[in-house]
Structure formats: structure tokens, C-alpha cells
Design an enzyme around this catalytic site. Structure first.
Site, mmCIF file in Angstrom:
data_model
loop_
_atom_site.group_PDB
_atom_site.id
_atom_site.type_symbol
_atom_site.label_atom_id
_atom_site.label_comp_id
_atom_site.label_asym_id
_atom_site.label_seq_id
_atom_site.Cartn_x
_atom_site.Cartn_y
_atom_site.Cartn_z
ATOM 1 N N LYS A 59 62.107 -70.080 -32.535
ATOM 2 C CA LYS A 59 62.702 -71.238 -31.851
ATOM 3 C C LYS A 59 61.850 -71.649 -30.642
ATOM 4 O O LYS A 59 61.569 -72.833 -30.426
ATOM 5 C CB LYS A 59 64.123 -70.920 -31.393
ATOM 6 N N CYS A 72 64.511 -79.327 -24.024
ATOM 7 C CA CYS A 72 63.986 -78.379 -25.015
ATOM 8 C C CYS A 72 62.523 -78.081 -24.711
ATOM 9 O O CYS A 72 62.158 -76.976 -24.348
ATOM 10 C CB CYS A 72 64.146 -78.965 -26.415
HETATM 11 N N1 SAJ Z 1 57.587 -87.187 -27.029
HETATM 12 C C1 SAJ Z 1 56.295 -87.679 -26.899
HETATM 13 N N2 SAJ Z 1 55.494 -87.732 -28.006
HETATM 14 C C2 SAJ Z 1 55.952 -87.314 -29.227
HETATM 15 C C3 SAJ Z 1 57.264 -86.817 -29.336
HETATM 16 C C4 SAJ Z 1 58.071 -86.763 -28.225
HETATM 17 O O1 SAJ Z 1 55.858 -88.067 -25.809
HETATM 18 O O2 SAJ Z 1 55.190 -87.390 -30.204
HETATM 19 C C5 SAJ Z 1 58.416 -87.077 -25.829
HETATM 20 C C6 SAJ Z 1 59.738 -87.827 -25.917
HETATM 21 O O3 SAJ Z 1 59.606 -89.138 -25.430
HETATM 22 C C7 SAJ Z 1 60.642 -86.998 -25.006
HETATM 23 C C8 SAJ Z 1 60.103 -85.583 -25.183
HETATM 24 O O4 SAJ Z 1 58.784 -85.710 -25.691
HETATM 25 O O5 SAJ Z 1 60.493 -87.370 -23.657
HETATM 26 C C9 SAJ Z 1 60.925 -84.718 -26.127
HETATM 27 O O6 SAJ Z 1 61.066 -85.459 -27.314
HETATM 28 P P1 SAJ Z 1 61.637 -84.757 -28.663
HETATM 29 O O7 SAJ Z 1 61.547 -85.762 -29.760
HETATM 30 O O8 SAJ Z 1 60.983 -83.462 -28.858
HETATM 31 O O9 SAJ Z 1 63.192 -84.619 -28.351
HETATM 32 P P2 SAJ Z 1 64.000 -83.374 -27.841
HETATM 33 O O10 SAJ Z 1 63.530 -82.906 -26.521
HETATM 34 O O11 SAJ Z 1 65.421 -83.737 -27.995
HETATM 35 O O12 SAJ Z 1 63.601 -82.258 -28.896
HETATM 36 C C10 SAJ Z 1 64.514 -81.839 -29.869
HETATM 37 C C11 SAJ Z 1 64.069 -80.461 -30.201
HETATM 38 N N3 SAJ Z 1 65.136 -79.852 -30.935
HETATM 39 C C12 SAJ Z 1 65.562 -78.633 -30.525
HETATM 40 O O13 SAJ Z 1 65.040 -78.007 -29.643
HETATM 41 C C13 SAJ Z 1 66.722 -78.116 -31.244
HETATM 42 C C14 SAJ Z 1 62.784 -80.459 -30.993
HETATM 43 O O14 SAJ Z 1 62.567 -79.152 -31.545
HETATM 44 C C15 SAJ Z 1 62.817 -81.437 -32.127
HETATM 45 O O15 SAJ Z 1 61.535 -81.491 -32.732
HETATM 46 C C16 SAJ Z 1 63.170 -82.803 -31.581
HETATM 47 O O16 SAJ Z 1 64.486 -82.700 -30.993
HETATM 48 C C17 SAJ Z 1 63.203 -83.821 -32.688
HETATM 49 O O17 SAJ Z 1 62.796 -84.946 -32.397
HETATM 50 O O18 SAJ Z 1 63.599 -83.464 -33.789
#
Ligand code: SAJ
Length: 432
Positions: free
Chosen positions: A211, A265
């Protein structure tokens, strides 16, 4: 062992969707939540947080109305549960060290009320070794039961994506870590009743590492994209076009650069992983964290540069920040890049922040009205990629703004079109 009554401890972004799904599947579900405000809203069938969560609002109303889900804050309900799901927060403190205090107190509540043959499922993200070093000892010491003989425990880390909680709960594969086969098989049967994706079993330690690694992996990937974005700005290229073509190469999957990495996360889980290491001291993972944390400041620097190019004095400029939430189309602003952008622009003439979902903050003017946000503005900075922002009409923006500057943190606009319409346009990874 037949599971009829379940208790979910912690009704946040993870626990509430889980409780709703368990209730939907027919389990008599009790949600144990400390926050009275949340308990009251949930028992009225109201979501305690804003933002798009397809299907969750309707599902919550259904299971509260039919009485399958009841929320409360009395831990005595734990004495009736056949299975308990622990979904409490495991934050890091200012020194980036894990704070498992609320987790340990939830575990102690469960242990004191543990009945024979109950299954405990820990879902909170944990620093590796926590199950064996902390959770099991607390459960056995306070219950006088023995794991695998008198009660069952698994570690099944949540993989919920805020903004799409129900879909990700149903469709994301599950990892179930355990130290005994009975616990594992009981948990696989239980999770199979709600998860429609493959379920993989392993030991506690591996599950804890998986995780934290899956989020550290994503954070490093994003940092790589951000580093390439900065290079493209200098070289005069468009990083999103570079990324599109890089990803045509087999086995490449370059992530999206942007205004930074927020949420609860990716900003925390890399540090949970590192906190369990005593001999190794990783360099790549902390470097990725610092690259991602530098992006909001870079976005603010682009705005300052644009104001100077437009001949607008910074300490007289009105700057509009679009997107307080840490990601598009949700209301969660935890660790949002927007806060660092606001800090970096604190000496501007006037700051106003807009967001359609996130709760207002009291340290600067907040609005949900786009026109109010834009009227007289010298610079519109886009930090989060809420869908509505990508549909903004440039003519209308032009008419409302005092100075036509767009600073794009999420590739929401076409640079050429903005410049054709008379805007100074700067964007993360968008070279001149
Ligand atoms: N982000 C970027 N570039 C990317 C992807 C995300 O800058 O390519 C930024 C987003 O804008 C945000 C941050 O990163 O500010 C996090 O984005 P995220 O899509 O990872 O969203 P989270 O933080 O909600 O991550 C969760 C996580 N799930 C869990 O921990 C259970 C992550 O493992 C998942 O991959 C993600 O959701 C998802 O999008 O599925």
C-alpha cells in the site's frame, strides 16, 4: 462463521462508502464515528463532505432510510459486531513521522469489546511492521484472546479514489494480508461479497509495504513528469505533447505534471514507508516529494513573471486563484497545492480564491461565483482541474478581467488560443 452484523470504525472518505456498500449488500451495519456533526448528517441521509461522488448520495439515503446503516459514537456497539472494519486516519506529524494514536485508540476500543470469532479488518494505511508490532499485541493484550484461535484479523488496505469512491471500492483489486489461513479465508469470503475485482492474499508485512509503495510509486512518477515540465518550459516545448508522444513508446506511462501533489495519500504514504526503515535511507522518494512540493511555488512565480511582463505592480495586483481542492471535481482540500500558491502570493494587492466544492477558508476572500472571482482581476491562476474551468469562455474572461493573464497549472487551456485572444498565458510545462 456467519457475518450478519458489521461495524465500520471511522466514517470518512473511506469508511462511509464502505459502510454504505456493506449495508447495501444486506449486512446490518453500524458506523462508529466520533464527530457528532458527521453522525447527525449521515443519519439524515446527508453526505458530510462536498464534491462529486457518483452514486454515494443515493446509496447513503437508501441504506439509512431502510435502516440497514445507523451511525453513532458509542463504542458499545462493537460488542454486537461479527466483523469490524477500521478506517481511521493515520496522518504524519510535522516531522513526517507516523501518528498512529487514533488508530491505536480505535484498536483498543475494539479489543476491549472483542467477542470470540469476530473478524477485525484494518483498512487504514500503515507504516510497514505496524500490524505485527502494534495492532496484534494491543488486540491480544486487551482481549485476552489469541489471534487465529479466538478471533481473526486481516490487513486490507483501502484503495478508494476520492471522487469515485463507490466505483473504486467495487472495481479496484483488493490485497488481504494475514498471518493465519482462517483469518484470510473468512476475510476473502466477506470482501468477495462487496468487491467485484480480484482479491490477492499475502502476509501482513507485504500488504503494508504494497500500500505505501503503490502511492510512493505514483508520487515519484508525478515528480518525474514535473521535472520534465520544468525542462520543457526552458526548452520552449509543450510537456503535454512530449508526454503524449513518449507514451506511444511501449512500456511508458508518463504521468501528468501540474501545480503540485495534494491530498492525503501521496503526501503521506511515502513517509509512512520510509519511517519503518532503520538502515536504508531512500533518496529518490524524498527527492520526489520535494520536487512535487516545489510546483505550487513555481506556479506562483509564473504569475509574478506574467504580472511584471504586463507592467502590473505586484503589490497592487488582484489575483484570482481557481481551485482550492487538491484535485478536480472534489471538495477535499487536504494538503492542497493551492495553500502554497496562496502563501507565495501573500504580498499581492488582493487575493481571491474560487472553488465550486471545497469549504471556504477564512484567511482570504472565497467565492463560488466565477464572475465575482474574475471582475477586476489582473491574473487568473488555475490550480485544480475542476471540469467547469476547462469550459471557461475566454471572451467573457477578457470582458471581466482588468489584465488578461492566465496561469495554467493543469493544462486546462490552449496556449495559442489564449494568446490569440490577447492573454498573457503561462502554464506548467508550457514553454514559450
Ligand atoms: N496528480 C498529478 N499528476 C498525476 C496524477 C495526480 O499532479 O498524474 C496530482 C493530483 O492533482 C492531486 C495529487 O496528485 O493533487 C493526488 O492525486 P491522485 O489522483 O493520486 O488522488 P489521491 O490522492 O486521491 O490518490 C488516491 C490514492 N488512493 C489510495 O491511496 C487509496 C491513489 O493510490 C490512487 O492512485 C488515486 O487515488 C487514484 O487516482 O486512483
Amino acid at each position: 462463521m456467519k457475518v450478519n452484523k458489521v461495524c465500520v470504525v471511522g466514517l470518512g472518505y473511506v469508511g462511509l462508502p464502505l459502510a454504505c456498500l456493506l449495508a447495501k449488500k444486506g449486512f446490518e451495519t453500524f458506523g462508529l464515528e466520533k464527530d457528532e456533526r458527521k453522525v447527525n448528517l449521515i443519519n439524515q441521509g446527508e453526505l458530510p463532505f462536498k464534491g462529486r461522488e457518483p452514486g454515494l448520495r443515493e446509496l447513503l439515503l437508501e441504506v439509512v432510510t431502510n435502516g440497514r446503516l445507523v451511525a453513532g459514537n458509542n463504542p458499545e456497539v462493537l460488542t454486537h459486531a461479527d466483523a469490524v472494519f477500521i478506517c481511521v486516519d493515520t496522518p504524519i506529524n510535522d516531522n513526517r513521522m507516523p501518528d498512529t494514536s487514533s488508530l491505536e485508540s480505535a484498536i483498543a476500543d475494539v479489543a476491549r469489546r472483542l467477542r470470540r470469532d469476530v473478524l477485525v479488518c484494518v483498512e487504514s494505511t500503515l507504516p510497514p511492521k505496524t500490524m505485527n508490532k502494534k495492532i496484534i499485541p494491543i488486540l491480544e493484550a486487551l482481549s485476552d484472546f489469541r489471534l487465529g484461535k479466538d478471533f481473526y484479523v486481516v490487513y486490507s488496505p483501502e484503495r478508494i479514489m476520492p471522487g469515485n469512491a463507490i466505483e473504486s471500492l467495487l472495481k479496484n483489486p483488493r490485497i488481504i494480508g494475514s498471518n493465519d489461513t482462517d483469518s484470510s479465508s473468512i476475510a476473502v469470503e466477506l470482501y468477495s461479497s462487496i468487491v467485484e475485482a480480484p482479491i490477492y492474499t499475502t502476509d501482513f508485512l507485504t500488504a503494508e509495504i504494497v500500500k505505501t509503495v503503490e502511492n510512493a510509486y505514483r508520487d515519484v512518477q508525478i515528480a518525474f513528469a514535473n521535472e520534465i515540465a520544468l525542462a520543457c518550459e526552458e526548452l520552449g516545448a509543450d510537456v503535454y505533447e512530449v508526454r503524449r508522444l513518449v507514451n506511444t513508446s511501449p512500456h511508458r506511462s508518463m504521468h501528468l505534471p501540474g501545480s503540485g501533489v495534494g491530498g492525503h495519500c501521496l503526501t503521506k504514504d511515502p513517509w509512512l514507508l520510509i519511517s519503518s526503515l532503520e538502515e536504508n535511507s531512500p533518496r529518490l522518494i524524498p527527492t520526489a516529494r520535494s520536487i512535487n512540493n516545489s510546483m505550487p511555488k513555481h506556479l506562483a512565480a509564473l504569475a509574478i513573471e506574467a504580472l511584471s511582463e504586463a507592467g502590473v505592480e505586484f503589490d497592487k495586483a488582484k489575483i484570482t486563484i481557481f481551485g482550492l481542492a487538491f484535485r478536480g471535481d472534489i471538495g477535499d482540500a487536504r494538503n492542497s497545492p493551492a495553500f502554497d500558491v496562496i502563501d507565495a502570493l501573500a504580498n499581492a494587492g488582493e487575493l481571491i480564491v474560487h472553488d465550486p466544492y471545497a469549504d471556504p477558508i477564512d484567511r482570504i476572500t472565497f467565492t463560488r461565483n466565477v464572475d465575482d472571482a474574475l471582475i477586476g482581476s489582473d491574473c487568473a491562476i488555475f490550480v485544480a482541474d475542476h471540469t467547469e474551468y476547462a469550459r471557461f469562455d475566454l471572451e467573457r474572461m477578457s470582458a471581466l478581467m482588468k489584465t488578461r493573464i492566465i496561469v495554467d497549472g493543469r493544462n486546462l487551456f490552449d496556449a495559442r488560443e489564449c494568446r490569440r485572444k490577447g492573454f498573457i498565458y503561462k502554464g506548467i510545462g508550457k514553454g514559450k
